[in-house]
Design an enzyme around this catalytic site. Structure first.
Site, PDB file in Angstrom:
ATOM      1  N   ARG A 121      -8.695 -17.460  53.568  1.00  0.00           N
ATOM      2  CA  ARG A 121      -7.764 -17.917  52.541  1.00  0.00           C
ATOM      3  C   ARG A 121      -7.459 -16.809  51.524  1.00  0.00           C
ATOM      4  O   ARG A 121      -6.309 -16.608  51.129  1.00  0.00           O
ATOM      5  CB  ARG A 121      -8.372 -19.126  51.825  1.00  0.00           C
ATOM      6  CG  ARG A 121      -7.491 -19.735  50.751  1.00  0.00           C
ATOM      7  CD  ARG A 121      -8.301 -20.649  49.832  1.00  0.00           C
ATOM      8  NE  ARG A 121      -9.104 -21.590  50.586  1.00  0.00           N
ATOM      9  CZ  ARG A 121      -8.730 -22.829  50.906  1.00  0.00           C
ATOM     10  NH1 ARG A 121      -7.556 -23.268  50.511  1.00  0.00           N
ATOM     11  NH2 ARG A 121      -9.536 -23.624  51.583  1.00  0.00           N
ATOM     12  N   TYR A 149      -3.386 -21.956  55.787  1.00  0.00           N
ATOM     13  CA  TYR A 149      -3.452 -23.315  56.337  1.00  0.00           C
ATOM     14  C   TYR A 149      -2.124 -24.061  56.346  1.00  0.00           C
ATOM     15  O   TYR A 149      -2.093 -25.218  56.771  1.00  0.00           O
ATOM     16  CB  TYR A 149      -4.530 -24.152  55.612  1.00  0.00           C
ATOM     17  CG  TYR A 149      -5.880 -23.507  55.705  1.00  0.00           C
ATOM     18  CD1 TYR A 149      -6.564 -23.471  56.912  1.00  0.00           C
ATOM     19  CD2 TYR A 149      -6.449 -22.869  54.607  1.00  0.00           C
ATOM     20  CE1 TYR A 149      -7.788 -22.839  57.016  1.00  0.00           C
ATOM     21  CE2 TYR A 149      -7.679 -22.232  54.696  1.00  0.00           C
ATOM     22  CZ  TYR A 149      -8.342 -22.224  55.907  1.00  0.00           C
ATOM     23  OH  TYR A 149      -9.551 -21.588  56.013  1.00  0.00           O
ATOM     24  N   PRO A 158     -13.791 -13.768  54.733  1.00  0.00           N
ATOM     25  CA  PRO A 158     -12.629 -14.204  53.959  1.00  0.00           C
ATOM     26  C   PRO A 158     -11.457 -14.552  54.861  1.00  0.00           C
ATOM     27  O   PRO A 158     -11.186 -13.854  55.842  1.00  0.00           O
ATOM     28  CB  PRO A 158     -12.309 -12.979  53.098  1.00  0.00           C
ATOM     29  CG  PRO A 158     -12.787 -11.821  53.919  1.00  0.00           C
ATOM     30  CD  PRO A 158     -14.020 -12.316  54.640  1.00  0.00           C
ATOM     31  N   CYS A 186       8.566 -39.426  57.348  1.00  0.00           N
ATOM     32  CA  CYS A 186       8.610 -40.875  57.115  1.00  0.00           C
ATOM     33  C   CYS A 186       7.225 -41.388  56.714  1.00  0.00           C
ATOM     34  O   CYS A 186       6.577 -42.147  57.428  1.00  0.00           O
ATOM     35  CB  CYS A 186       9.108 -41.578  58.372  1.00  0.00           C
ATOM     36  SG  CYS A 186       9.562 -43.306  58.093  1.00  0.00           S
ATOM     37  N   GLU A 187       6.761 -40.926  55.560  1.00  0.00           N
ATOM     38  CA  GLU A 187       5.473 -41.310  54.990  1.00  0.00           C
ATOM     39  C   GLU A 187       5.591 -41.286  53.475  1.00  0.00           C
ATOM     40  O   GLU A 187       6.089 -40.314  52.904  1.00  0.00           O
ATOM     41  CB  GLU A 187       4.367 -40.320  55.398  1.00  0.00           C
ATOM     42  CG  GLU A 187       3.933 -40.399  56.838  1.00  0.00           C
ATOM     43  CD  GLU A 187       3.108 -41.629  57.159  1.00  0.00           C
ATOM     44  OE1 GLU A 187       2.480 -42.175  56.225  1.00  0.00           O
ATOM     45  OE2 GLU A 187       3.101 -42.028  58.327  1.00  0.00           O
TER      46      GLU A 187
END
Length: 426
Positions: free
Chosen positions: A283, A379, A281, A350-351
């Site tokens: 996450r 993550y 495990p 900037c996306e």
């Protein structure tokens, strides 16, 4: 309801004032609770059991110290993760080294530090290990990663056992599996213990794990008939967590019982000699314990949307852009107000794809308010990137009304520390 959210007894306004934003915030008691749940429930009389924390989910020295103190082992997938584990005081005999493409440098570093167990992915890696162990005087244990070809119902990017997965050896490649095991047995310093499998991440169905176990025991039986004995089975991880109200993850107590009971049934069915069962495990230990605190910046209306911009984005949480991951959030200094506005929470990168939450109901907010995105503990920090030269946020643990810094915020000087300029000495 209080107007200001508290995490671990600490008001978020205090966290903002002391540490700034963006900020990764971990409820330490929740981390401890998850570790204790695994220690309590993943245990039975039929097998030895071991819980490995999948450190790729969130790795820093203090997190790995916490894991070690709770009696968990650790799996790593790179030299950097291994270095961090060693710095945290994890014993090499409690470290499992994964990876589909370990470099020679990584292999040598792990062996130099007497890492006890490798999860081998392919025949080329087996050859390298046999060669490297010729000059070493300790015993290396090996598990062979198998692709069990079980396509769990999750995002394609986090499936790890489809037929053409880059991980492991295909279940039906029996001759290749036998050749690899025989190659490992050429070394007097390598012991083949058994198999490893992993079917993906964020899995909600118990049946997927049952199918994995049935498949792996069938393979173990096939190997047994060929004179190859296995004593260890690592079933990986992938246990789902709660991100939004649509998610209904399986409790740790339930899937632990399902896994161990199914293993016992398969052992009795095939008369195998598996002595140890492992899971990984990651996450499910850290995700719900972690949140990300942002400060609201500009607010913009377009013909069809209202944007709430925050001072982070895909640099500190790339999962929405990469996996279309979904999250819940609140304006955490106005918790006593009703959620009356539908907005899009967007980052500062900037996306156009730098969207943290495409559509969510929030209480009215202004520039300077605080927004918390929940369940970012897995993550977020691990996949941080310096896109647009954004600085890595700090990480704090909170518990019983106190907060402590466990990772410092990156500075501008640290950002350019690796840059080489013409005037720099060679």
């Amino acid at each position: 309801m209080d107007a200001v959210l508290k995490i671990g007894g600490v008001p978020v306004t205090e966290l903002k004032e002391r540490y700034g934003t963006p900020l990764y915030v971990y409820d330490e008691e929740k981390l401890l609770h998850q570790c204790r749940q695994y220690s309590q429930y993943f245990s039975c009389d039929a097998f030895d059991t071991e819980v490995l924390y999948a450190s790729k989910a969130f790795s820093c020295i203090e997190m790995l110290r916490l894991v070690k103190n709770q009696g968990l082992s650790v799996d790593v997938v790179s030299m950097g993760e291994l270095f961090t584990a060693l710095k945290a005081g994890i014993s090499p005999d409690r470290i499992y080294f994964h990876g589909n493409n370990k470099t020679l440098e990584e292999i040598q570093y792990a062996l130099d530090n007497h890492v006890q167990t490798f999860i081998v992915d392919n025949l080329q890696e087996a050859y390298l290990l046999v060669e490297e162990m010729k000059t070493r005087d300790y015993v290396l244990h090996v598990l062979l990663r198998i692709n069990p070809c079980i396509e769990a119902h999750t995002h394609a990017y986090i499936q790890t056992a489809n037929i053409d997965s880059k991980f492991g050896i295909h279940l039906e490649s029996i001759s290749q599996i036998v050749d690899l095991i025989q190659t490992l047995k050429q070394s007097n310093h390598i012991v083949f213990d058994g198999f490893h499998a992993h079917i993906g991440s964020q899995i909600f169905e118990k049946e997927a794990f049952v199918k994995e176990i049935e498949t792996m025991f069938s393979l173990i039986d096939t190997m047994q008939k060929k004179g190859i004995l296995c004593n260890t089975l690592n079933l990986g991880g992938g246990f789902a967590v709660h991100y939004t109200n649509e998610d209904q993850p399986i409790p740790i107590s339930v899937f632990s019982s399902v896994i161990l009971e199914t293993c016992q049934k398969m052992q009795e069915l095939y008369h195998t000699n598996i002595q140890k069962i492992l899971i990984e495990p990651g996450r499910s230990i850290v995700a719900e314990a972690g949140s990300t605190l942002y400060t609201v910046g500009f607010i913009k209306k377009t013909p069809h949307k209202k944007y709430v911009f925050v001072d982070g984005g895909m640099s500190d949480n790339i999962r929405p852009s990469l996996y279309q991951a979904k999250y819940e959030a609140d304006i955490v200094n106005h918790m006593d107000q009703k959620k009356t506005e539908i907005v899009c929470v967007a980052g500062k990168c900037c996306e156009s794809g730098d969207i943290l939450i495409d559509s969510i109901a929030l209480s009215p907010c202004d520039s300077g308010d605080l927004l918390m995105v929940y369940s970012t503990g897995a993550y977020g920090f691990s996949m941080f990137n310096n896109y647009n030269r954004n600085l890595r946020p700090a990480v704090v643990f909170v518990k019983e009304g106190n907060s402590r810094l466990v990772v410092k915020r990156e500075t501008l000087q640290e950002l350019v520390r690796g840059d080489v300029c013409d005037e720099d000495p060679v």
